[in-house]
Motif scaffolding. Sequence first.
Motif, PDB file in Angstrom:
ATOM      1  N   ASN A  36       0.883  -1.168   0.061  1.00  0.00           N
ATOM      2  CA  ASN A  36       0.014   0.166  -0.045  1.00  0.00           C
ATOM      3  C   ASN A  36       0.914   1.310   0.083  1.00  0.00           C
ATOM      4  O   ASN A  36       2.220   1.323   0.409  1.00  0.00           O
ATOM      5  CB  ASN A  36      -0.881  -0.090   1.239  1.00  0.00           C
ATOM      6  N   SER A  37       0.156   2.352  -0.282  1.00  0.00           N
ATOM      7  CA  SER A  37       1.095   3.420  -0.543  1.00  0.00           C
ATOM      8  C   SER A  37       1.512   4.139   0.613  1.00  0.00           C
ATOM      9  O   SER A  37       2.645   4.624   0.746  1.00  0.00           O
ATOM     10  CB  SER A  37       0.282   4.553  -1.247  1.00  0.00           C
ATOM     11  N   PHE A  38       0.871   4.028   1.734  1.00  0.00           N
ATOM     12  CA  PHE A  38       1.475   4.368   3.053  1.00  0.00           C
ATOM     13  C   PHE A  38       2.623   3.760   3.325  1.00  0.00           C
ATOM     14  O   PHE A  38       3.678   4.423   3.906  1.00  0.00           O
ATOM     15  CB  PHE A  38       0.251   4.307   4.031  1.00  0.00           C
ATOM     16  N   PHE A  39       2.569   2.555   3.398  1.00  0.00           N
ATOM     17  CA  PHE A  39       3.711   1.610   3.708  1.00  0.00           C
ATOM     18  C   PHE A  39       5.007   2.094   2.668  1.00  0.00           C
ATOM     19  O   PHE A  39       6.087   2.351   3.340  1.00  0.00           O
ATOM     20  CB  PHE A  39       3.745  -0.045   3.562  1.00  0.00           C
ATOM     21  N   LYS A  40       4.802   2.298   1.378  1.00  0.00           N
ATOM     22  CA  LYS A  40       5.813   2.618   0.916  1.00  0.00           C
ATOM     23  C   LYS A  40       6.365   4.076   0.742  1.00  0.00           C
ATOM     24  O   LYS A  40       7.659   4.197   0.977  1.00  0.00           O
ATOM     25  CB  LYS A  40       5.439   2.488  -0.942  1.00  0.00           C
ATOM     26  N   LEU A  41       5.462   4.920   1.294  1.00  0.00           N
ATOM     27  CA  LEU A  41       5.942   6.277   1.624  1.00  0.00           C
ATOM     28  C   LEU A  41       6.899   6.173   2.990  1.00  0.00           C
ATOM     29  O   LEU A  41       7.699   6.819   2.808  1.00  0.00           O
ATOM     30  CB  LEU A  41       4.605   7.163   1.810  1.00  0.00           C
ATOM     31  N   LEU A  42       6.408   5.706   3.927  1.00  0.00           N
ATOM     32  CA  LEU A  42       7.372   5.490   5.295  1.00  0.00           C
ATOM     33  C   LEU A  42       8.595   4.912   4.753  1.00  0.00           C
ATOM     34  O   LEU A  42       9.655   5.670   5.264  1.00  0.00           O
ATOM     35  CB  LEU A  42       6.490   4.454   6.247  1.00  0.00           C
ATOM     36  N   ILE A  43       8.390   3.925   3.908  1.00  0.00           N
ATOM     37  CA  ILE A  43      10.016   3.392   3.605  1.00  0.00           C
ATOM     38  C   ILE A  43      10.773   4.332   2.873  1.00  0.00           C
ATOM     39  O   ILE A  43      11.924   4.522   3.064  1.00  0.00           O
ATOM     40  CB  ILE A  43       9.885   1.927   2.872  1.00  0.00           C
ATOM     41  N   SER A  44      10.114   5.004   2.174  1.00  0.00           N
ATOM     42  CA  SER A  44      10.657   5.942   1.167  1.00  0.00           C
ATOM     43  C   SER A  44      11.254   7.106   1.841  1.00  0.00           C
ATOM     44  O   SER A  44      12.375   7.642   1.699  1.00  0.00           O
ATOM     45  CB  SER A  44       9.859   6.586   0.028  1.00  0.00           C
ATOM     46  N   GLY A  45      10.395   7.577   2.934  1.00  0.00           N
ATOM     47  CA  GLY A  45      11.030   8.654   3.776  1.00  0.00           C
ATOM     48  C   GLY A  45      12.233   8.281   4.767  1.00  0.00           C
ATOM     49  O   GLY A  45      13.130   9.179   4.712  1.00  0.00           O
ATOM     50  N   ILE A  46      12.146   7.243   5.162  1.00  0.00           N
ATOM     51  CA  ILE A  46      12.921   6.677   6.091  1.00  0.00           C
ATOM     52  C   ILE A  46      14.443   6.373   5.242  1.00  0.00           C
ATOM     53  O   ILE A  46      15.569   6.841   5.817  1.00  0.00           O
ATOM     54  CB  ILE A  46      12.741   5.330   6.673  1.00  0.00           C
ATOM     55  N   CYS A  47      14.467   5.797   4.219  1.00  0.00           N
ATOM     56  CA  CYS A  47      15.384   5.925   2.976  1.00  0.00           C
ATOM     57  C   CYS A  47      16.174   7.216   2.848  1.00  0.00           C
ATOM     58  O   CYS A  47      17.170   7.431   2.930  1.00  0.00           O
ATOM     59  CB  CYS A  47      15.078   5.130   1.813  1.00  0.00           C
TER      60      CYS A  47
END
Length: 432
Positions: A26-37
């Motif tokens: 889901n987009s929320f999970f991908k966004l969290l991972i992207s921000g942490i990266c």
Amino acid sequence: MMTLILILSIFVFSAAIFSLLKIEENSFFKLLISGICAVSFLSISFTLSLFLNLSFLFYIIFLAMLNMVSIAFLTRKGLKMPRFAFKINKWLILLVSILLVQSILFWKGSKRWGEWDAWAIWNLHAKFFFYDDAWKNLFSNKISWTHPDYPLMLPSLIAVFWKAMGDIHPMVPAAIAYSTLVSVLCLFYASFKEGRFKIAGLTGILFLTLDLRFTSLAIMQYADTLVSLFILITIILLSKKEGKPDAYFSLIGLFAALPIWVKNEGNVFFILTCVLMICQHYRQPRKISYYAMGVLPLLALYVYFKIVYAPANDLVGALDNHTARKLLSFDRYKTIINYFINTLYYQFPLLLVLPFVILVACPRKLASGGVLIVSGTLAAYLCVYVVTPHDLTWHLGTSLNRLIQQIYPAGIYCTLFIVYKYLLASPEPALS
């Protein structure tokens, strides 16, 4: 201006990473991972600029140019920002309510500069990095009480914002600690967001929010909660790896390696994860190769830091002829086990209950990959106490709860995942 460029970099890099992540989540999970990266990249790239003796102005210019390249890439590909289907429902209201309570608890209990390790180690290291002509003075055994051999993720992240602001301000480390805590909670919701599994994610968030010990350790601004964030992400990615393309394993490798750049203890989790990946995929060399691609850049930076800059570790440097005697001392093992059980009982009671929940729900999954890594990491931490050169009782009292903090969210995640996947839903291969 520098602060704006730094903040803009986080958003632009997050958008670019989001668009490049080819994972069916889901987009929320991908966004969290992207921000942490993206935030991790800022810390690592700033450290590299120090190692290369580059001025901070040059570093900011580099970020600005990278921002332009990223924006051009996003524009050329016609990639649009993700659409989030946030509907006002009972789950979202509950999530926001929990986060609000957690935010109140955090900022009400937060202290200026945090507790001892925060201001005496992490913030002090960041202050060295704030001054262009003084940062190398950190790596000296003359100030061994600050642990100058510790990796640089958290200090460099704090320092890069201080330098952009042009001021050493206590709000920066506090904001980083708060963001780390919120990220842990949001990852539970995002990773279990699909359909009937929402309740599992919210259950994990409730566990961590109601556990005031976990919150209080996060409030202290220590690096252990940051380690727990990276360990949790790695375990989540491992639980979702079945059927994923080979490139997915580079993401696992990156997050498995990040703990070693936060604290020395991260080596234990990293090594166990590497062993698991090799044992499970030795007949799939492409997956191992992609995993290595995610690991090697950060591992190379870590090894370079340890060889060129870091003084000897106090635990490793103190190994001597008395070590063998300690290994054969039954009383030391008895003291460690008693202290460990008491710490779990009074501070982390869920970790006493969770293994029994798995045992009842699905006993075969006690030997699953995620559970083995988490339990193996904890067991290795306890083994270190056997040979510690410090007073055993003092060492246990000052660090054991923080080591457990590192694997605590991942332990809760493993339990909820197994219970909901194998007891409350149709069986699917996961946490393999």
